[in-house]
Design an enzyme around this catalytic site. Sequence first.
Site, PDB file in Angstrom:
ATOM      1  CG  ASP A   1      -1.852   1.132   1.310  1.00 47.95           C
ATOM      2  OD1 ASP A   1      -2.789   1.159   0.495  1.00 47.95           O
ATOM      3  OD2 ASP A   1      -1.659   2.016   2.181  1.00 47.95           O
TER       4      ASP A   1
ATOM      5  CD  GLU B   1      -2.233   1.890  -3.453  1.00 48.48           C
ATOM      6  OE1 GLU B   1      -3.390   2.108  -3.839  1.00 48.48           O
ATOM      7  OE2 GLU B   1      -1.842   2.157  -2.303  1.00 48.48           O
TER       8      GLU B   1
END
Length: 641
Positions: free
Chosen positions: A327, A358
Amino acid sequence: MDFNSNQFARRFHYDGGDLGARLTDTGTQFRLWAPTARRVQLRLYPDGGTSAPLDCVELQPGPRGVWYYAAPRRLTGIYYDFAVTVDGVTRATADPYARACGCNGSRSMVVDLPATDPEGWQQDKAPARQAEDIIYEVHVREFSWDESGGFPQAYRGKYKAFTCADTTLHGDGRHPTGLGYLRRLGVNYIQLMPVYDYGSVDEAAPDASFNWGYDPVNYNVPEGSYSLDPADGARRIRELKELVQSLHRQGFRVIMDVVYNHTYHRDSWLERTVPGYYYRHKPDGSWSDGSACGNDLASERSMCGQYILDSVLYWAGEYHMDGFRFDLMGLLDTCLMQRIRDALDARYGRGEKLVFGEPWAAGPTACKRGTRLAGKRDLPARDAEIGVFCDALRDAVKGSVQHSQSAGFVNGGRGKEQKILHSLTAWCPGGRGFRAAAPSQVITYVSCHDDCTLWDKLVATLDPCLRYDEGTPRVLRANRLAAAVYMTCQGRLFLLSGEEFGRTKQGRRDTHDAPIELNRLDWQRAWAHRDLVDYYRGLMALRKQLPALCDKSAGAARRLLRAESPAPRIVTALLDNTGCRWGRLYLVYNASGRVYSCTPDGGDWQCLADGESSFGWQRPATARTFTAAPGTALILGKPCP
């Protein structure tokens, strides 16, 4: 102390691999890294609740800031915490290195890990890799909560639901749901949204609220709200292992969604143990907040990075996780990501464990000067087996996720052709806004848990009446075209659970704490939209047969022989598909409002998929001229002699 200084790192860095509570043959060893502490006390409890301590003992300071105590007996099942005194202030804290905890994680627990192994765990192994990696993102509670899934009542929303191999719609025995449905669909990786211990759901009353779980509390402990007994510190461990074992037996590899960029609160166990060390701060002393969650972990500091590395290796080893999705990876430093990649490769083989994330952050972060963050900017120079989500392809296909009315190639957007052309080769070498060195670096997708579902985005841009439940022929056609486009682009495929049956959240962008009734997987809808599901199923089966698309090498872009946009909102491509029964592929993406006719070079071609069916590859008929109806795709294959 200057936590950013090399002197501090040299003096206090510790990589002994034994922090936390460890059982020996005759006793229990406790180690805590707390270099700024003047006193550390261990407190032992009979349970994970509010009981008084059974005993309190002093830890002794040792080299490199590690405090130590050896108990003369095995304390299996005993709960504990620490009282850490720094600068005259004593703070109670659970163990940041804990591997088990009580309900809601405020007390750590000594655990005998081998005793938590399900039967056959030592023989458990991931299924063999397939020609293509197709990743399916799932939330544990969403997966089985809905009654239509046919899961046992006690297992709904729990780890144990994943041990049910053959559930059916309302238990009718005819329409597969759950793992049987996924086996039929053709995905081969299950990505679990957070299953570490998080703080946004009360484990004592797990049905009273819902959250995705991007709120870490105990990084190395499974979340308790998914367990049949959150108060039993060992049970949640065993049940998560059973989940992984079951998925492996059913033919799926397992990816863990990890959140090492921030913690649930600033007042975390890390902060209470070594105040100020684990987090980034601005020059004025205020907290950095590039995560938009109130804090940013300082991954570039040696012991913060070591903590993250140790955690990843622990989950890979103890729980047999097959990959990790990071994340907000854009907040982590590139050196740490490379250390993680290298360590996993050394233990399991090159690229055996997937690593991707990400490549962005929610805002600027106050990292140590000279730190290089793992964003998009230097992606071509990084390890080819550290992947990122390709937002360029996502937004080109369906429109910007930041604006609900923004349209992409499949839903009325103009000027998207060049970005679709870049997407064919997974943006290798790429264009403005995104560049990659190899398809192995690229996660090719159009939907994930964040932002609107693909279906809702299409409804918002194509249906003025916003009929999220029913959908119009125009929306269904655009959904098929979106799937055909991204599933015929290079890179690793990824989709949000339910994308294939038009999953809707009624147009709501952020449902991280919305009611489970909105977030759950609607298995009834999966069968109502079975034609769309079958279209996805055929595309996945076809994809695995096409070397031109499965190629993850740095030279994969050379398979693209010709690509162009012969007219507005139409893209065509010719690819070298050597190594398959179809030596060449010809792709047509027709997002225009008119029929497009084509006569590919070289004689007879087979229609492998069109706007109506993705199973044309099962029929041997050939032709020389083909038509793509408005808003549809064509996938043609030239049979080898």
